[in-house]
Write an enzyme that holds these catalytic residues in place. Structure first.
Site, PDB file in Angstrom:
ATOM      1  N   ARG A  64       0.508   6.275  -8.998  1.00 44.42           N
ATOM      2  CA  ARG A  64       0.953   6.945 -10.185  1.00 44.42           C
ATOM      3  C   ARG A  64      -0.199   7.336 -10.919  1.00 44.42           C
ATOM      4  NH1 ARG A  64       2.373   3.992 -13.723  1.00 44.42           N
ATOM      5  NH2 ARG A  64       1.887   2.102 -12.627  1.00 44.42           N
ATOM      6  N   TYR A  81       3.730  11.097  -3.949  1.00 46.91           N
ATOM      7  CA  TYR A  81       3.656   9.390  -4.317  1.00 46.91           C
ATOM      8  C   TYR A  81       5.022   9.028  -5.028  1.00 46.91           C
ATOM      9  CZ  TYR A  81       2.575   4.914  -5.835  1.00 46.91           C
ATOM     10  OH  TYR A  81       2.488   3.558  -5.939  1.00 46.91           O
ATOM     11  N   GLY A  92       5.999   6.536  -7.394  1.00 44.25           N
ATOM     12  CA  GLY A  92       6.391   6.539  -8.677  1.00 44.25           C
ATOM     13  C   GLY A  92       6.392   7.864  -9.405  1.00 44.25           C
ATOM     14  N   LYS A 140      10.651   4.968 -11.517  1.00 40.18           N
ATOM     15  CA  LYS A 140      10.022   5.094 -12.777  1.00 40.18           C
ATOM     16  C   LYS A 140      10.501   5.983 -13.916  1.00 40.18           C
ATOM     17  CE  LYS A 140       7.906   1.346 -11.865  1.00 40.18           C
ATOM     18  NZ  LYS A 140       7.307   0.863 -10.760  1.00 40.18           N
ATOM     19  N   HIS A 154      10.888  -3.143 -16.842  1.00 40.19           N
ATOM     20  CA  HIS A 154      10.233  -3.320 -15.592  1.00 40.19           C
ATOM     21  C   HIS A 154      10.044  -4.758 -15.278  1.00 40.19           C
ATOM     22  CE1 HIS A 154       5.823  -2.319 -13.551  1.00 40.19           C
ATOM     23  NE2 HIS A 154       6.826  -2.136 -12.723  1.00 40.19           N
ATOM     24  N   SER A 185       2.434  -3.509 -13.074  1.00 41.30           N
ATOM     25  CA  SER A 185       2.338  -3.079 -11.548  1.00 41.30           C
ATOM     26  C   SER A 185       1.368  -3.864 -10.914  1.00 41.30           C
ATOM     27  CB  SER A 185       2.153  -1.415 -11.456  1.00 41.30           C
ATOM     28  OG  SER A 185       2.754  -0.740 -12.222  1.00 41.30           O
ATOM     29  N   CYS A 190       1.380  -6.984 -10.105  1.00 37.97           N
ATOM     30  CA  CYS A 190       0.916  -8.291 -10.819  1.00 37.97           C
ATOM     31  C   CYS A 190       2.130  -9.328 -10.341  1.00 37.97           C
ATOM     32  CB  CYS A 190       0.918  -8.218 -12.231  1.00 37.97           C
ATOM     33  SG  CYS A 190      -0.378  -7.204 -12.912  1.00 37.97           S
ATOM     34  N   GLY A 191       2.771  -9.066  -9.288  1.00 41.03           N
ATOM     35  CA  GLY A 191       3.526 -10.304  -8.671  1.00 41.03           C
ATOM     36  C   GLY A 191       5.161 -10.150  -8.702  1.00 41.03           C
ATOM     37  N   THR A 241       7.452  -8.295  -7.009  1.00 41.15           N
ATOM     38  CA  THR A 241       8.202  -8.418  -5.697  1.00 41.15           C
ATOM     39  C   THR A 241       8.005 -10.012  -5.023  1.00 41.15           C
ATOM     40  OG1 THR A 241       7.794  -5.977  -5.163  1.00 41.15           O
ATOM     41  CG2 THR A 241       8.150  -7.481  -3.126  1.00 41.15           C
ATOM     42  N   ASP A 282      11.700  -4.672  -9.445  1.00 43.75           N
ATOM     43  CA  ASP A 282      10.965  -3.764 -10.148  1.00 43.75           C
ATOM     44  C   ASP A 282      11.467  -3.361 -11.233  1.00 43.75           C
ATOM     45  OD1 ASP A 282       8.403  -2.516 -10.068  1.00 43.75           O
ATOM     46  OD2 ASP A 282       9.492  -0.679  -9.899  1.00 43.75           O
ATOM     47  N   ARG A 293       2.114   1.086   0.423  1.00 40.87           N
ATOM     48  CA  ARG A 293       3.457   0.764   0.160  1.00 40.87           C
ATOM     49  C   ARG A 293       4.357   0.449   1.263  1.00 40.87           C
ATOM     50  NH1 ARG A 293       4.498  -0.882  -5.501  1.00 40.87           N
ATOM     51  NH2 ARG A 293       2.657  -0.502  -6.521  1.00 40.87           N
ATOM     52  N   ARG A 318      -1.650 -10.487 -15.717  1.00 47.29           N
ATOM     53  CA  ARG A 318      -2.684 -10.829 -14.601  1.00 47.29           C
ATOM     54  C   ARG A 318      -3.901 -11.099 -15.465  1.00 47.29           C
ATOM     55  NH1 ARG A 318      -4.424  -9.807  -9.222  1.00 47.29           N
ATOM     56  NH2 ARG A 318      -2.198  -8.844  -8.945  1.00 47.29           N
ATOM     57  N   GLY A 328       4.715 -19.138  -3.820  1.00 45.95           N
ATOM     58  CA  GLY A 328       5.841 -20.175  -3.875  1.00 45.95           C
ATOM     59  C   GLY A 328       5.769 -20.990  -4.764  1.00 45.95           C
TER      60      GLY A 328
HETATM   61  P1  GTP Z   1       4.555  -3.373  -8.292  1.00 46.97           P
HETATM   62  O1  GTP Z   1       5.350  -2.980  -7.014  1.00 46.97           O
HETATM   63  O2  GTP Z   1       3.270  -2.274  -8.299  1.00 46.97           O
HETATM   64  O3  GTP Z   1       5.299  -3.016  -9.591  1.00 46.97           O
HETATM   65  O4  GTP Z   1       4.041  -4.746  -8.001  1.00 46.97           O
HETATM   66  P2  GTP Z   1       4.694  -6.107  -8.301  1.00 46.97           P
HETATM   67  O5  GTP Z   1       4.392  -6.378  -9.643  1.00 46.97           O
HETATM   68  O6  GTP Z   1       5.917  -6.127  -7.293  1.00 46.97           O
HETATM   69  O7  GTP Z   1       3.429  -7.152  -7.328  1.00 46.97           O
HETATM   70  P3  GTP Z   1       3.517  -7.700  -6.041  1.00 46.97           P
HETATM   71  O8  GTP Z   1       4.700  -8.774  -5.764  1.00 46.97           O
HETATM   72  O9  GTP Z   1       3.547  -6.447  -5.065  1.00 46.97           O
HETATM   73  O10 GTP Z   1       2.103  -8.211  -6.023  1.00 46.97           O
HETATM   74  C1  GTP Z   1       0.786  -7.529  -6.131  1.00 46.97           C
HETATM   75  C2  GTP Z   1      -0.136  -8.186  -5.514  1.00 46.97           C
HETATM   76  O11 GTP Z   1      -0.601  -9.467  -6.063  1.00 46.97           O
HETATM   77  C3  GTP Z   1      -0.203  -8.419  -3.841  1.00 46.97           C
HETATM   78  O12 GTP Z   1      -1.439  -8.358  -3.320  1.00 46.97           O
HETATM   79  C4  GTP Z   1       0.352  -9.865  -3.822  1.00 46.97           C
HETATM   80  O13 GTP Z   1      -0.082 -10.600  -2.765  1.00 46.97           O
HETATM   81  C5  GTP Z   1      -0.430 -10.512  -5.076  1.00 46.97           C
HETATM   82  N1  GTP Z   1       0.271 -11.638  -5.918  1.00 46.97           N
HETATM   83  C6  GTP Z   1       1.573 -11.697  -6.149  1.00 46.97           C
HETATM   84  N2  GTP Z   1       1.961 -12.964  -6.602  1.00 46.97           N
HETATM   85  C7  GTP Z   1       0.695 -13.805  -6.665  1.00 46.97           C
HETATM   86  C8  GTP Z   1       0.430 -14.822  -6.985  1.00 46.97           C
HETATM   87  O14 GTP Z   1       1.180 -15.775  -7.539  1.00 46.97           O
HETATM   88  N3  GTP Z   1      -1.038 -15.221  -6.829  1.00 46.97           N
HETATM   89  C9  GTP Z   1      -2.044 -14.524  -6.409  1.00 46.97           C
HETATM   90  N4  GTP Z   1      -3.138 -14.893  -6.639  1.00 46.97           N
HETATM   91  N5  GTP Z   1      -1.701 -13.316  -6.091  1.00 46.97           N
HETATM   92  C10 GTP Z   1      -0.315 -12.767  -6.164  1.00 46.97           C
HETATM   93  C1  SPV Z   2       4.391   0.474 -10.140  1.00 48.96           C
HETATM   94  O1  SPV Z   2       3.606   1.109 -10.052  1.00 48.96           O
HETATM   95  O2  SPV Z   2       4.939  -0.360 -10.873  1.00 48.96           O
HETATM   96  C2  SPV Z   2       5.569   0.604  -8.710  1.00 48.96           C
HETATM   97  C3  SPV Z   2       5.251   1.421  -7.756  1.00 48.96           C
HETATM   98  O3  SPV Z   2       6.430  -0.124  -8.800  1.00 48.96           O
HETATM   99  S1  SPV Z   2       5.832   3.139  -8.283  1.00 48.96           S
HETATM  100  O4  SPV Z   2       7.108   3.148  -7.756  1.00 48.96           O
HETATM  101  O5  SPV Z   2       4.767   3.923  -7.641  1.00 48.96           O
HETATM  102  O6  SPV Z   2       5.880   3.077  -9.603  1.00 48.96           O
HETATM  103 MN    MN Z   3       6.450  -1.603 -10.574  1.00 47.25          MN
END
Ligand code: GTP
Ligand code: SPV
Ligand code: MN
Length: 591
Positions: free
Chosen positions: A78, A206, A208, A215, A235, A257, A259-260, A262, A284, A375, A406, A501
């Site tokens: 984005r 891309y 987003g 978004k 979000h 984004s 920050c965990g 998914t 999301d 992605r 984070r 986990g």
């Molecule tokens: P967007 O799709 O951008 O909104 O991201 P998101 O908030 O869904 O984050 P996602 O769960 O994809 O995690 C982003 C990154 O952080 C990945 O590389 C994960 O492996 C890592 N991650 C997620 N949860 C943890 C955690 O509890 N600890 C650590 N150290 N890394 C984590």
């Molecule tokens: C984010 O950046 O928070 C995402 C990916 O979930 S996007 O759909 O590009 O915004």
């Molecule tokens: Mn997101």
């Protein structure tokens, strides 16, 4: 000639027909295709993408229905600096958004859109955000000249005939105009016109920036509609946490984004916490409404996951890995010689492949295999932990809301707010390290209120006021609000919390607190768990580490407070007085 080129538009919706015609007069596509969402349509678009090179086929035995794509190297995340909120009155966009004048912006972008679809097909994609028939749902129609976008929208939304049926001949819809143009970042603009229920996005393919239901509509336009209509677009992921007795609590969590979200959405409980189960409802975006019972109900408006690939593996996120084994797209990962995919953080790197930029790659390469913001796009129905309630028309009632950041230092693993207003304060003063999800520097701390900094479609002060007003309406039925941080590090830079986990342990403490159980210690920031109230069985954390995880250091927070004050000053005179008071009360507790 393609069969669709001559087909009459499948709708009587006069306003929609007029808008499509008007857009076609501007963009001059060779043909117009109204998407019906059928398998036949998907197959034809896929064949065309394979012929044009927009997609590459992956090994269909190992990854049936999966395809690979590389974006333009300048179009991988984005672009917040090119994202605008175009309100008539500049003040209404607020100090955290880029603003531009609506009339001038339409004119400027029309120049870029003009004739930009010559030689291309214009796809008209009617889509629903939310399940058909749900009181939460909203309809959008996206126009795009990108087949990749069309195929991705097919996963991320409920699209085609089903949406036209829901729209009827005079329903309301968000106008979502998208064009690749020449993918030149100098001619790239992601513009929102909340007062016209309209989005114009040009120059990017891309996620987003280009999958406009996500978004742009579900958050930026959605948050504006929510403010005017009395609901909220956030979000947030949504999970159901089931205990060994079969009782389920629903939790929504806002993390910035990458920050965990998914990962928490698809969490698998550790073996040392037998009998628990986490159900996935969304990863999301959550739309929140007050239900007839006075509680806050949440629904995921999306139909798929557009997830971060790097770091995802069978140990950290089994359910995400299982979700991408069929009918998924991979963008900007590494493609191996046998037609499978790989990225940093997956085990067993291949001997050779072509990386995200199309260059030869071996484990010895210094180049990245996958772009840090590579992605996957996967249908929700692929997810083994998908909740049976995920598409319930009314959503699910929330017991708790998490704000998560984070932060290598300062913020404890989990902290419970004193009440809704204080919880809104914790959300409003969140800050987090920047990530590769947006262009710009990575790892820089920035204020990111409610993880919505780049997604609030109006004035941030009014947004805070809306959160407070929702709390007033919810009264005693409001979910409890918590602040969490999985990312605290030691002096050597190592994460001190195992995360993934194991995050369930913090979630279970929060649920205990919702049930009036779970011991806590009062700190200036809120209630943190006493070390013995967190179930840490089987984790092998030293008492020092546990102390470090739960620590709220007044010295650190006094520094943070100075930055919070600067942020609140920037919010200006639309900052609700109640948040200023919360800040003063926090300052007093710290002193
Ligand atoms: P967007 O799709 O951008 O909104 O991201 P998101 O908030 O869904 O984050 P996602 O769960 O994809 O995690 C982003 C990154 O952080 C990945 O590389 C994960 O492996 C890592 N991650 C997620 N949860 C943890 C955690 O509890 N600890 C650590 N150290 N890394 C984590
Ligand atoms: C984010 O950046 O928070 C995402 C990916 O979930 S996007 O759909 O590009 O915004
Ligand atoms: Mn997101």
């Amino acid at each position: 000639m393609r069969p669709s080129a001559a087909a009459p538009p499948p709708t009587q919706h006069a306003e929609l027909l007029a808008w499509v015609n008007e857009s076609a007069r501007m963009c001059r596509p060779d043909s117009i295709h109204w998407c019906d969402g059928s398998e036949e349509e998907k197959n034809r678009l896929t064949r065309e993408c394979l012929a044009s090179g927009e997609l590459e086929e992956l090994n269909q035995e190992k990854l049936p229905g999966c395809y690979y794509s590389r974006s333009d190297v300048n179009d991988v995340a984005r672009t917040e600096d090119l994202t605008f909120i175009c309100t008539r009155n500049q003040a209404d966009a607020g100090p955290t958004n880029n603003w531009s004048d609506p009339q001038e912006t339409y004119k400027k972008l029309a120049d870029i859109f003009k004739d930009s679809m010559r030689g291309r097909t214009m796809y008209v994609i009617p889509f629903i955000m939310g399940p058909a028939g749900s009181p939460f749902k909203k309809i959008g129609v996206q126009i795009t000249d990108s087949r990749y976008v069309t195929l991705n929208m097919r996963i991320m939304t409920r699209m085609g005939r089903i949406a036209l049926r829901e729209l009827g001949s005079d329903g309301e819809f968000t106008r979502c105009l998208h064009g690749k143009a020449d993918l030149n970042p100098k001619r790239r603009f992601i513009c929102h016109f909340p007062e016209d229920n309209t989005i114009w996005s040009v120059g990017s393919a891309y996620g987003g920036n280009a999958l406009l239901g996500k978004k742009c509509m579900a958050l930026r336009i959605g948050s504006y509609l929510g403010k005017t209509q009395g609901w909220m677009a956030e979000h947030m992921l949504i999970i159901g946490v089931e205990n060994p007795q079969g009782k389920i609590h629903y939790v929504a969590a806002a993390f910035p984004s990458q920050c965990g979200k998914t990962n928490l959405a698809m969490l698998i409980p550790p073996k040392s916490l037998p009998g628990y189960k986490v159900w996935t409802l969304g990863d999301d975006i959550a739309w929140l409404r007050i239900g007839p019972d006075g509680r806050l109900w949440a629904q995921n408006p999306e139909a798929g996951f557009f997830g971060v690939a790097p770091g995802t593996n069978y140990q950290t996120n089994y359910n995400a890995m299982a979700s991408v084994q069929k009918n998924s797209y991979f963008t900007n990962v590494l493609k191996t010689d046998e037609g499978t995919v790989w990225w940093e953080g997956m085990d067993n790197p291949p001997k050779h492949g072509l990386n995200w930029a199309g260059k030869d790659w071996t484990p010895e390469s210094t180049d990245k295999a996958a772009h840090p913001n590579a992605r996957f796009t996967a249908p929700a129905e692929n997810c083994p932990s998908l909740s049976p309630e995920w598409d319930a028309p009314s959503g699910v009632p929330l017991s708790a809301i998490f704000f998560g950041a984070r932060r290598a230092r300062v913020a404890p693993l989990i902290c419970e707010s004193f009440n809704w207003q204080h919880g809104v304060f914790l959300g409003a003063t969140m800050s987090s390290e920047t990530t590769a999800a947006a262009t710009g520097a990575v790892g820089v701390i920035r204020r990111d209120p409610m993880a919505m900094l780049p997604f609030i479609g109006y004035h941030v002060g009014d947004y805070f006021a809306h959160w407070l007003a929702m709390g007033e309406k919810l009264g005693g039925k409001a979910p409890k609000i918590f602040h969490v941080n999985w990312f605290r590090r030691d002096a050597g830079g190592k994460f001190i919390w195992p995360g993934f986990g194991e995050n369930l342990r913090a979630v279970l403490w929060a649920i205990d607190r919702c049930e009036g159980k779970g011991k806590a210690k009062e700190t200036p920031m809120g209630h943190v768990p006493t070390p013995d109230s967190l179930n840490l069985q089987g984790l092998n954390l030293s008492p020092e580490t546990v102390d470090a995880l739960l620590k709220v250091d007044p010295k650190d927070w006094t520094e943070d407070l100075a930055d919070q004050r600067r942020f609140f000053d920037k919010v200006g005179d639309r900052l609700p007085e109640a948040l200023r008071q919360e800040q003063e009360a926090f300052a007093k507790r710290l002193a």
